[in-house]
Design a protein around this motif. Sequence first.
Motif, PDB file in Angstrom:
ATOM      1  N   LEU A   1     -11.996   1.014 -14.654  1.00  0.00           N
ATOM      2  CA  LEU A   1     -12.261   2.062 -13.677  1.00  0.00           C
ATOM      3  C   LEU A   1     -12.905   1.485 -12.413  1.00  0.00           C
ATOM      4  CD1 LEU A   1     -11.948   5.097 -13.334  1.00  0.00           C
ATOM      5  CD2 LEU A   1     -14.211   5.378 -14.356  1.00  0.00           C
ATOM      6  N   MET A   2     -13.852   0.582 -12.592  1.00  0.00           N
ATOM      7  CA  MET A   2     -14.497  -0.057 -11.433  1.00  0.00           C
ATOM      8  C   MET A   2     -13.513  -0.941 -10.678  1.00  0.00           C
ATOM      9  SD  MET A   2     -18.205  -0.800 -13.237  1.00  0.00           S
ATOM     10  CE  MET A   2     -18.502  -2.235 -12.276  1.00  0.00           C
ATOM     11  N   GLY A   3     -12.699  -1.693 -11.416  1.00  0.00           N
ATOM     12  CA  GLY A   3     -11.688  -2.530 -10.784  1.00  0.00           C
ATOM     13  C   GLY A   3     -10.658  -1.717 -10.034  1.00  0.00           C
ATOM     14  N   TYR A   4     -10.288  -0.570 -10.598  1.00  0.00           N
ATOM     15  CA  TYR A   4      -9.316   0.321  -9.960  1.00  0.00           C
ATOM     16  C   TYR A   4      -9.839   0.785  -8.606  1.00  0.00           C
ATOM     17  CZ  TYR A   4      -5.860   4.090  -9.587  1.00  0.00           C
ATOM     18  OH  TYR A   4      -4.844   4.910  -9.186  1.00  0.00           O
ATOM     19  N   ARG A   5     -11.107   1.147  -8.580  1.00  0.00           N
ATOM     20  CA  ARG A   5     -11.716   1.590  -7.312  1.00  0.00           C
ATOM     21  C   ARG A   5     -11.735   0.440  -6.302  1.00  0.00           C
ATOM     22  NH1 ARG A   5     -11.575   3.520  -3.272  1.00  0.00           N
ATOM     23  NH2 ARG A   5     -13.320   4.332  -2.117  1.00  0.00           N
ATOM     24  N   CYS A   6     -11.986  -0.767  -6.754  1.00  0.00           N
ATOM     25  CA  CYS A   6     -11.950  -1.934  -5.855  1.00  0.00           C
ATOM     26  C   CYS A   6     -10.549  -2.154  -5.300  1.00  0.00           C
ATOM     27  CB  CYS A   6     -12.426  -3.190  -6.584  1.00  0.00           C
ATOM     28  SG  CYS A   6     -14.178  -3.192  -6.965  1.00  0.00           S
ATOM     29  N   LEU A   7      -9.532  -1.993  -6.153  1.00  0.00           N
ATOM     30  CA  LEU A   7      -8.153  -2.130  -5.684  1.00  0.00           C
ATOM     31  C   LEU A   7      -7.822  -1.070  -4.640  1.00  0.00           C
ATOM     32  CD1 LEU A   7      -6.198  -2.903  -8.980  1.00  0.00           C
ATOM     33  CD2 LEU A   7      -6.669  -4.481  -7.108  1.00  0.00           C
ATOM     34  N   LEU A   8      -8.241   0.171  -4.891  1.00  0.00           N
ATOM     35  CA  LEU A   8      -7.991   1.242  -3.920  1.00  0.00           C
ATOM     36  C   LEU A   8      -8.655   0.930  -2.587  1.00  0.00           C
ATOM     37  CD1 LEU A   8      -8.392   4.466  -6.086  1.00  0.00           C
ATOM     38  CD2 LEU A   8      -6.284   3.575  -5.081  1.00  0.00           C
ATOM     39  N   HIS A   9      -9.886   0.459  -2.647  1.00  0.00           N
ATOM     40  CA  HIS A   9     -10.601   0.101  -1.417  1.00  0.00           C
ATOM     41  C   HIS A   9      -9.867  -1.018  -0.675  1.00  0.00           C
ATOM     42  CE1 HIS A   9     -13.866  -0.565   1.381  1.00  0.00           C
ATOM     43  NE2 HIS A   9     -13.816  -1.848   1.072  1.00  0.00           N
ATOM     44  N   GLY A  10      -9.447  -2.040  -1.411  1.00  0.00           N
ATOM     45  CA  GLY A  10      -8.706  -3.138  -0.792  1.00  0.00           C
ATOM     46  C   GLY A  10      -7.426  -2.656  -0.144  1.00  0.00           C
ATOM     47  N   GLN A  11      -6.709  -1.788  -0.830  1.00  0.00           N
ATOM     48  CA  GLN A  11      -5.464  -1.251  -0.265  1.00  0.00           C
ATOM     49  C   GLN A  11      -5.748  -0.443   1.001  1.00  0.00           C
ATOM     50  OE1 GLN A  11      -3.238   1.767  -2.496  1.00  0.00           O
ATOM     51  NE2 GLN A  11      -1.437   0.444  -2.288  1.00  0.00           N
ATOM     52  N   GLU A  12      -6.808   0.353   0.988  1.00  0.00           N
ATOM     53  CA  GLU A  12      -7.195   1.132   2.166  1.00  0.00           C
ATOM     54  C   GLU A  12      -7.543   0.230   3.346  1.00  0.00           C
ATOM     55  OE1 GLU A  12     -10.415   3.440   0.654  1.00  0.00           O
ATOM     56  OE2 GLU A  12      -9.107   4.783  -0.480  1.00  0.00           O
ATOM     57  N   GLN A  13      -8.008  -0.979   3.061  1.00  0.00           N
ATOM     58  CA  GLN A  13      -8.371  -1.930   4.110  1.00  0.00           C
ATOM     59  C   GLN A  13      -7.206  -2.814   4.537  1.00  0.00           C
ATOM     60  OE1 GLN A  13     -11.378  -1.570   5.581  1.00  0.00           O
ATOM     61  NE2 GLN A  13     -11.483   0.142   4.147  1.00  0.00           N
ATOM     62  N   GLY A  14      -6.024  -2.578   3.966  1.00  0.00           N
ATOM     63  CA  GLY A  14      -4.832  -3.314   4.368  1.00  0.00           C
ATOM     64  C   GLY A  14      -4.484  -4.523   3.514  1.00  0.00           C
ATOM     65  N   CYS A  15      -5.180  -4.715   2.415  1.00  0.00           N
ATOM     66  CA  CYS A  15      -4.866  -5.837   1.524  1.00  0.00           C
ATOM     67  C   CYS A  15      -3.626  -5.502   0.698  1.00  0.00           C
ATOM     68  CB  CYS A  15      -6.028  -6.119   0.581  1.00  0.00           C
ATOM     69  SG  CYS A  15      -7.548  -6.593   1.421  1.00  0.00           S
ATOM     70  N   SER A  16      -2.854  -6.517   0.392  1.00  0.00           N
ATOM     71  CA  SER A  16      -1.658  -6.285  -0.420  1.00  0.00           C
ATOM     72  C   SER A  16      -1.654  -7.095  -1.717  1.00  0.00           C
ATOM     73  CB  SER A  16      -0.402  -6.619   0.390  1.00  0.00           C
ATOM     74  OG  SER A  16      -0.419  -7.976   0.789  1.00  0.00           O
ATOM     75  N   VAL A  17      -2.527  -8.087  -1.816  1.00  0.00           N
ATOM     76  CA  VAL A  17      -2.575  -8.945  -3.001  1.00  0.00           C
ATOM     77  C   VAL A  17      -4.014  -9.008  -3.509  1.00  0.00           C
ATOM     78  CG1 VAL A  17      -2.241 -11.307  -3.836  1.00  0.00           C
ATOM     79  CG2 VAL A  17      -0.635 -10.340  -2.194  1.00  0.00           C
ATOM     80  N   ALA A  18      -4.163  -8.906  -4.830  1.00  0.00           N
ATOM     81  CA  ALA A  18      -5.474  -9.033  -5.457  1.00  0.00           C
ATOM     82  C   ALA A  18      -5.556 -10.412  -6.114  1.00  0.00           C
ATOM     83  CB  ALA A  18      -5.668  -7.947  -6.505  1.00  0.00           C
ATOM     84  N   GLU A  19      -6.669 -11.081  -5.930  1.00  0.00           N
ATOM     85  CA  GLU A  19      -6.903 -12.382  -6.561  1.00  0.00           C
ATOM     86  C   GLU A  19      -8.191 -12.322  -7.361  1.00  0.00           C
ATOM     87  OE1 GLU A  19      -4.823 -15.722  -3.828  1.00  0.00           O
ATOM     88  OE2 GLU A  19      -6.893 -15.251  -3.350  1.00  0.00           O
TER      89      GLU A  19
END
Length: 125
Positions: free
Chosen positions: A29-47
């Motif tokens: 759940l915490m990781g999901y929120r981090c992914l959403l935040h990254g996507q909102e900031q224009g990120c396309s890849v998670a590392e």
Amino acid sequence: IFQPMIQKARTEQPESLDFGGVGFGLGMLMGYRCLLHGQEQGCSVAEFLAIDDEDFQHRRLVRYYQQAGFKIVKYVGDDFQDIPDRLVWGGCGTLMREDMKILLGKWSRLLLTIKQRAERRRLES
């Protein structure tokens, strides 16, 4: 560090930590929120770097994040060519990566499954 707070939550609201028998739970759940935040900031890849402090824990981290959808890119070690990665990540370990849309899709389905299982458990009890 979080154990006392988790115990308190389990005591005060036992149903709040019911993840429907899925092993990812709160971390997902915490990781999901981090992914959403990254996507909102224009990120396309998670590392992610599965840090290699101890062999047993390192293997667990790699297995956990592979199950979560990450793919292994390479091992960041002590060699000269790994210095740039070590400056970024701050240690040795397995570098893992995946497209955020793929992860969000997979994790969305998993979170929906968690929700459905938890609701069924509540109805059965």
